[in-house]
Scaffold this active site. Structure first.
Site, short mmCIF file in Angstrom:
data_model
loop_
_atom_site.label_atom_id
_atom_site.label_comp_id
_atom_site.label_asym_id
_atom_site.label_seq_id
_atom_site.Cartn_x
_atom_site.Cartn_y
_atom_site.Cartn_z
CG ASP A 67 -0.23 -0.17 2.55
OD1 ASP A 67 1.02 -0.23 2.56
OD2 ASP A 67 -0.91 -0.25 3.58
CG ASN A 136 -9.00 0.89 10.94
OD1 ASN A 136 -8.06 0.11 10.79
ND2 ASN A 136 -9.32 1.79 10.02
CG HIS A 138 -6.05 -0.63 8.27
ND1 HIS A 138 -5.91 0.74 8.13
CD2 HIS A 138 -4.86 -1.06 8.77
CE1 HIS A 138 -4.71 1.09 8.52
NE2 HIS A 138 -4.05 0.03 8.92
CD GLU A 143 -8.64 2.42 6.28
OE1 GLU A 143 -8.40 1.52 7.11
OE2 GLU A 143 -8.22 3.58 6.43
#
Ligand code: PGA
Length: 243
Positions: A67, A136, A138, A143
């Site tokens: 990423d 979170n 991810h 996400e």
């Protein structure tokens, strides 16, 4: 999925490093996707040291980027590019033609995604993915709510990722979107290693490993992967009930 709770961060990092080295010995032309982030940093430092000591040849493998922060140039210290160069490519002397990372400055975002997906197909898939887990849940920039079967895509970053991501940057940086491999890539990788350490990851690890398998917690999808290894230290595993 296999789970191991290690005594400490060093021990889990050593196991992750050993796995990368073992793969390189067995398949020198392997396709590796190694995440950036604080968690895998020690694993990479142990791995590059072992590679030097044991003269492991990485010259034939391919590195795929997981990423990148959109709009952040590769020479920015907070970029994934910069991290990978500094912690992996430079220590291992990897030539540029073995590296395929997302161009976060590209004006053709769709084209950039297509190019990456095509590269992975041409390379006949990813042999090993090493990933961390976000606060979170991810994986990469998949996400909460990401498509379970998705491939490379550009995404608006979750508020948590925008905030937590500041830790990688020297000064406050506007982080709005990211480009990432998809959860489909993770499902199709021949092997996946997820590393997490510290108390701050304990709750999200519990959600990912013990609550529903759902894209709301993207890391929970790792439980559907038959050759996935979750490596935790005691703190990160401290809220799991079925230890
Ligand atoms: P960290 O990042 O290793 O820096 O905690 C993990 C992630 O956000 O995937």
């Amino acid at each position: 999925m296999h789970l191991k709770i290690h005594e400490n961060y060093e021990s889990l990092s050593r196991q992750a490093a050993n796995e990368i080295i073992a793969l390189m010995k067995q398949k020198p032309e392997a396709v590796l996707c190694l995440a950036s982030g604080d968690t895998p940093r020690l694993a990479y430092s142990l791995m590059t040291k072992m590679a030097k000591d044991e003269k492991i040849d990485f010259s034939r493998c391919t590195f795929i980027g997981l990423d990148e922060w959109m709009g952040i140039p590769p020479d920015n210290e907070g970029s994934c590019h910069y991290f990978l160069r500094r912690h992996i490519f430079e220590p291992l002397n990897i030539s540029n033609d073995r590296i395929r990372l997302f161009d976060a400055l590209s004006t053709d975002q769709k084209g950039e995604c297509k190019k990456m997906d095509k590269t992975i197909i041409e390379k006949e898939g990813i042999d090993l993915m090493v990933v961390g887990i976000g606060m979170n849940g991810h994986i990469g920039f998949n996400e909460p709510g990401a498509s379970v079967e998705g491939y490379s895509h550009v995404v608006d970053l979750d508020a948590a990722t925008r905030t937590v991501g500041q830790k990688y940057f020297r000064e406050h940086t506007l982080l709005t979107s990211g480009i990432t491999l998809g959860l489909g890539h993770m499902q199709e990788a021949r092997k996946v290693i997820l590393v997490a350490n510290g108390t701050k990851k304990a709750d999200i690890i519990r959600k990912a490993l013990e609550e529903d398998v759902t894209p709301v917690v993207p890391a929970s999808l790792i439980r559907k992967h038959v050759n996935a290894y979750v490596m935790l230290d005691r703190e990160a595993g401290s809220l799991l009930t079925a230890k």
